[in-house]
Design a protein around this motif. Sequence first.
Motif, PDB file in Angstrom:
ATOM      1  N   PHE A 175       0.857  -1.177   0.000  1.00  0.00           N
ATOM      2  CA  PHE A 175       0.000   0.000   0.000  1.00  0.00           C
ATOM      3  C   PHE A 175       0.896   1.230   0.000  1.00  0.00           C
ATOM      4  O   PHE A 175       1.873   1.297   0.759  1.00  0.00           O
ATOM      5  CB  PHE A 175      -0.900   0.015   1.245  1.00  0.00           C
ATOM      6  CG  PHE A 175      -1.694   1.279   1.408  1.00  0.00           C
ATOM      7  CD1 PHE A 175      -2.656   1.645   0.480  1.00  0.00           C
ATOM      8  CD2 PHE A 175      -1.472   2.119   2.497  1.00  0.00           C
ATOM      9  CE1 PHE A 175      -3.384   2.821   0.625  1.00  0.00           C
ATOM     10  CE2 PHE A 175      -2.191   3.293   2.658  1.00  0.00           C
ATOM     11  CZ  PHE A 175      -3.158   3.646   1.711  1.00  0.00           C
ATOM     12  N   PRO A 177       0.677   5.074   0.680  1.00  0.00           N
ATOM     13  CA  PRO A 177      -0.208   6.100   1.249  1.00  0.00           C
ATOM     14  C   PRO A 177      -0.260   7.398   0.454  1.00  0.00           C
ATOM     15  O   PRO A 177      -1.280   8.099   0.478  1.00  0.00           O
ATOM     16  CB  PRO A 177       0.371   6.336   2.647  1.00  0.00           C
ATOM     17  CG  PRO A 177       1.129   5.093   2.969  1.00  0.00           C
ATOM     18  CD  PRO A 177       1.668   4.606   1.667  1.00  0.00           C
ATOM     19  N   GLY A 180      -2.588   6.246  -2.427  1.00  0.00           N
ATOM     20  CA  GLY A 180      -3.610   5.262  -2.110  1.00  0.00           C
ATOM     21  C   GLY A 180      -3.583   4.019  -2.979  1.00  0.00           C
ATOM     22  O   GLY A 180      -4.533   3.227  -2.954  1.00  0.00           O
TER      23      GLY A 180
END
Length: 249
Positions: A175, A177, A180
Amino acid sequence: MSEAKTIRVLVWDENPHHAPKELYPKNLRGAIADGLEEFGDANLVVTTANLDDPEQGVSDEALNNADVLIWWGHARHGEVEDSVAERVAKRVREDGMGFVALHSAHYSKTFRAVLNATGHLKGGWREADDTEEIRVCAPWHPIAEGVSDFTLPAEEMYGGPFDVPPCEVLVLQSFFPLGGEVFPSGACWTVGEGIDPEFTSGPGGGKGQGKGIGRVFYFRPGHETYPTYFLPEIRRVIYNAVRWAGKLS
């Protein structure tokens, strides 16, 4: 499987001219090989090769003397001869050599031939010092042994979907951040002899299509401008992947 088995590991890279020497003085292949050897595993015999070696480092003799091939490529995919990709795919799909593809090797001729896939990154990519959060999705899998969720402070972003066949096991998921994005960053397949290509859902009772003779693992991190291959979590995953692909686990 007996722990007395020796796994011959060939670590290959394209000898990238753009990889910073102050970060990777022995190039990517050297850092990856050193990472394997630091485990002191007497079952592993590690050698290195690169694109500028005779026969591009992957002659028939070299492949016949490898139980697992680790492949790192990025900017020189087009220089790899088609015959090299064919030889690698044959060794994996017919003879059961393990294959571990790292980072931009998703676009290598070898990875695409082994999986019969495009390797496209349908969610794009970004070089922006992204933080990469890596989650262990299959803690029971041998590649996850000794590995917990971890974060890379800076890496290149890859976004899914990933244009490859459905993996048999998703060991790790990433993932990012900043944007996203998510990506299947540690995925396993088996390929080649042993799989029934005509299989659908079967008669029940747990009967499936079978497992292929060749084990394949793709591991996403490893952009050449970051010290990724010196990190203990990354080295542990690659070490575990070699043992799994070489059928030691």
